[in-house]
Design a protein around this motif. Sequence first.
Motif, PDB file in Angstrom:
ATOM      1  N   VAL A 212       0.867  -1.182   0.000  1.00  0.00           N
ATOM      2  CA  VAL A 212       0.000   0.000   0.000  1.00  0.00           C
ATOM      3  C   VAL A 212       0.904   1.232   0.000  1.00  0.00           C
ATOM      4  O   VAL A 212       1.881   1.297   0.756  1.00  0.00           O
ATOM      5  N   LEU A 213       0.580   2.194  -0.847  1.00  0.00           N
ATOM      6  CA  LEU A 213       1.358   3.429  -0.960  1.00  0.00           C
ATOM      7  C   LEU A 213       0.455   4.627  -0.739  1.00  0.00           C
ATOM      8  O   LEU A 213      -0.652   4.689  -1.281  1.00  0.00           O
ATOM      9  N   THR A 214       0.885   5.579   0.100  1.00  0.00           N
ATOM     10  CA  THR A 214       0.203   6.875   0.190  1.00  0.00           C
ATOM     11  C   THR A 214       1.253   7.985   0.160  1.00  0.00           C
ATOM     12  O   THR A 214       2.285   7.876   0.815  1.00  0.00           O
ATOM     13  N   LEU A 215       0.991   9.009  -0.610  1.00  0.00           N
ATOM     14  CA  LEU A 215       1.879  10.177  -0.692  1.00  0.00           C
ATOM     15  C   LEU A 215       1.025  11.430  -0.808  1.00  0.00           C
ATOM     16  O   LEU A 215       0.094  11.464  -1.613  1.00  0.00           O
ATOM     17  N   HIS A 216       1.339  12.450  -0.008  1.00  0.00           N
ATOM     18  CA  HIS A 216       0.612  13.707  -0.163  1.00  0.00           C
ATOM     19  C   HIS A 216       1.422  14.931   0.239  1.00  0.00           C
ATOM     20  O   HIS A 216       1.060  16.048  -0.102  1.00  0.00           O
ATOM     21  N   ARG A 217       2.530  14.739   0.942  1.00  0.00           N
ATOM     22  CA  ARG A 217       3.269  15.904   1.450  1.00  0.00           C
ATOM     23  C   ARG A 217       4.023  16.609   0.323  1.00  0.00           C
ATOM     24  O   ARG A 217       4.620  15.960  -0.541  1.00  0.00           O
ATOM     25  N   VAL A 243       1.305  -2.680  -6.304  1.00  0.00           N
ATOM     26  CA  VAL A 243       1.366  -1.531  -5.394  1.00  0.00           C
ATOM     27  C   VAL A 243       0.029  -0.793  -5.507  1.00  0.00           C
ATOM     28  O   VAL A 243      -0.308  -0.276  -6.574  1.00  0.00           O
ATOM     29  N   ILE A 244      -0.726  -0.783  -4.416  1.00  0.00           N
ATOM     30  CA  ILE A 244      -2.050  -0.144  -4.398  1.00  0.00           C
ATOM     31  C   ILE A 244      -1.887   1.273  -3.873  1.00  0.00           C
ATOM     32  O   ILE A 244      -1.415   1.480  -2.754  1.00  0.00           O
ATOM     33  N   PHE A 245      -2.290   2.239  -4.671  1.00  0.00           N
ATOM     34  CA  PHE A 245      -2.057   3.655  -4.356  1.00  0.00           C
ATOM     35  C   PHE A 245      -3.388   4.409  -4.333  1.00  0.00           C
ATOM     36  O   PHE A 245      -3.872   4.859  -5.366  1.00  0.00           O
ATOM     37  N   PRO A 246      -4.027   4.531  -3.142  1.00  0.00           N
ATOM     38  CA  PRO A 246      -5.195   5.420  -3.039  1.00  0.00           C
ATOM     39  C   PRO A 246      -4.704   6.861  -3.188  1.00  0.00           C
ATOM     40  O   PRO A 246      -3.932   7.332  -2.366  1.00  0.00           O
ATOM     41  N   VAL A 247      -5.136   7.532  -4.238  1.00  0.00           N
ATOM     42  CA  VAL A 247      -4.500   8.789  -4.622  1.00  0.00           C
ATOM     43  C   VAL A 247      -5.292   9.993  -4.153  1.00  0.00           C
ATOM     44  O   VAL A 247      -6.478  10.138  -4.458  1.00  0.00           O
ATOM     45  N   HIS A 248      -4.599  10.862  -3.412  1.00  0.00           N
ATOM     46  CA  HIS A 248      -5.115  12.167  -3.037  1.00  0.00           C
ATOM     47  C   HIS A 248      -5.324  12.969  -4.329  1.00  0.00           C
ATOM     48  O   HIS A 248      -4.477  12.937  -5.227  1.00  0.00           O
ATOM     49  N   TYR A 267      -3.613   2.750  -9.282  1.00  0.00           N
ATOM     50  CA  TYR A 267      -4.224   3.916  -8.659  1.00  0.00           C
ATOM     51  C   TYR A 267      -5.686   3.598  -8.342  1.00  0.00           C
ATOM     52  O   TYR A 267      -6.414   3.071  -9.190  1.00  0.00           O
ATOM     53  N   VAL A 268      -6.100   3.910  -7.106  1.00  0.00           N
ATOM     54  CA  VAL A 268      -7.501   3.732  -6.740  1.00  0.00           C
ATOM     55  C   VAL A 268      -8.016   5.024  -6.118  1.00  0.00           C
ATOM     56  O   VAL A 268      -7.239   5.855  -5.644  1.00  0.00           O
ATOM     57  N   GLU A 269      -9.318   5.177  -6.131  1.00  0.00           N
ATOM     58  CA  GLU A 269      -9.948   6.341  -5.488  1.00  0.00           C
ATOM     59  C   GLU A 269      -9.638   6.333  -3.987  1.00  0.00           C
ATOM     60  O   GLU A 269      -9.417   5.260  -3.399  1.00  0.00           O
ATOM     61  N   PRO A 270      -9.616   7.507  -3.342  1.00  0.00           N
ATOM     62  CA  PRO A 270      -9.468   7.525  -1.877  1.00  0.00           C
ATOM     63  C   PRO A 270     -10.518   6.613  -1.238  1.00  0.00           C
ATOM     64  O   PRO A 270     -11.664   6.571  -1.672  1.00  0.00           O
ATOM     65  N   LEU A 271     -10.097   5.854  -0.220  1.00  0.00           N
ATOM     66  CA  LEU A 271     -10.959   4.859   0.413  1.00  0.00           C
ATOM     67  C   LEU A 271     -11.521   5.378   1.732  1.00  0.00           C
ATOM     68  O   LEU A 271     -10.930   6.255   2.364  1.00  0.00           O
TER      69      LEU A 271
END
Length: 369
Positions: A212-217, A243-248, A267-271
Amino acid sequence: MPKITIIAGARPNFMKIAPIIKAIEKARFDSAQRPGKDIDFRLVHTGQHYDKKMSGSFFEQLGIPEPHANLEAGGGSQAEQTANIMVRFEKELQENPADVVLVVGDVTSTMACSIVAKKLNTQVVHVEAGIRSGDLTMPEEINRMVTDSISDHFFTTSEIANENLRKAGVEEARIHFVGNTMIDTLLSNIPNLIDPKIRINGEGLKEKGYFVLTLHRPANVDEEEKLKEMMQAIIDGTGDLPVIFPVHPRTAKILQNIGIDHERLHYVEPLSYLEFNYIVKNAKAVITDSGGITEETTVMGVPCMTLRDNTERPETITMGTNELVGTDPKNLSPYLDKLMSGEWKKGGEIPLWDGKTADRIVSILYQLY
């Protein structure tokens, strides 16, 4: 009967206040222990962040009552947002006076409402007080420092936070080491987690078979070349796993401009909260630049790599499953190698992260007010 106004400004705040509200409501029926004493609370949503996923079902899932008031103070620059929240909350507090204003975390609403409360001679208690990253380029660090400088009582998540407050001159009687309400919410909801039914090549996610990947900073997503390098380092180091990336939304736009694409990158919608923690719980590892996620991975025993140069939650590294990788893409490879070779640290339990934090907070509020 003490009157408490509880402030929430963004989705993570609601995760932190949910168990406190439940504990207050539970204590209302506990007349045998506290005869003739009750807490009357008012929940105020500042509207700092508009979040389409914060619908009625969000409140229902987490057992949070609908806010008594929504100040709808979102949008604008940092200064405009702070000013809007202060103007609207001042009116709210004058019309609905409280004995105590309870703020959580480190968003703009936390700082803005604390200032308003103190100027109206109302006590302020700060939940998740004392955490520090030492990085003054982060707006959250300013919010923490200002809030802690004027709070009356401090509810803390760790001994490290206690020590930060002592160094700032806060006397011991005002520091209350209670644990982490975010973990109360997580532990109470683990049985309710929802499979978001993400499909890869027609199949569902395999347990421990994906990242799982999250990036927003801004430090990670604002420089296109650096983001490109980081994404390539992630793709190179994750073997043949998806790699599952809920994208901001902000990040999605940047990624679109760069044209980053790979067959294993999804890329997936924010969960929703329950969906996101489902995929985290079952992941091989999480790569993130979020602070809160490092707490949740530690409690769930999931390896975590933090793409930041500092953290306000060092206990997730010294006692948990988290490692501080930094923002240089070149730093990531050795951590991924260690994980893929099965050498990642196990982590252990963090004191008072046991699901009972809110009960301790409410018990102390009864003693204080």
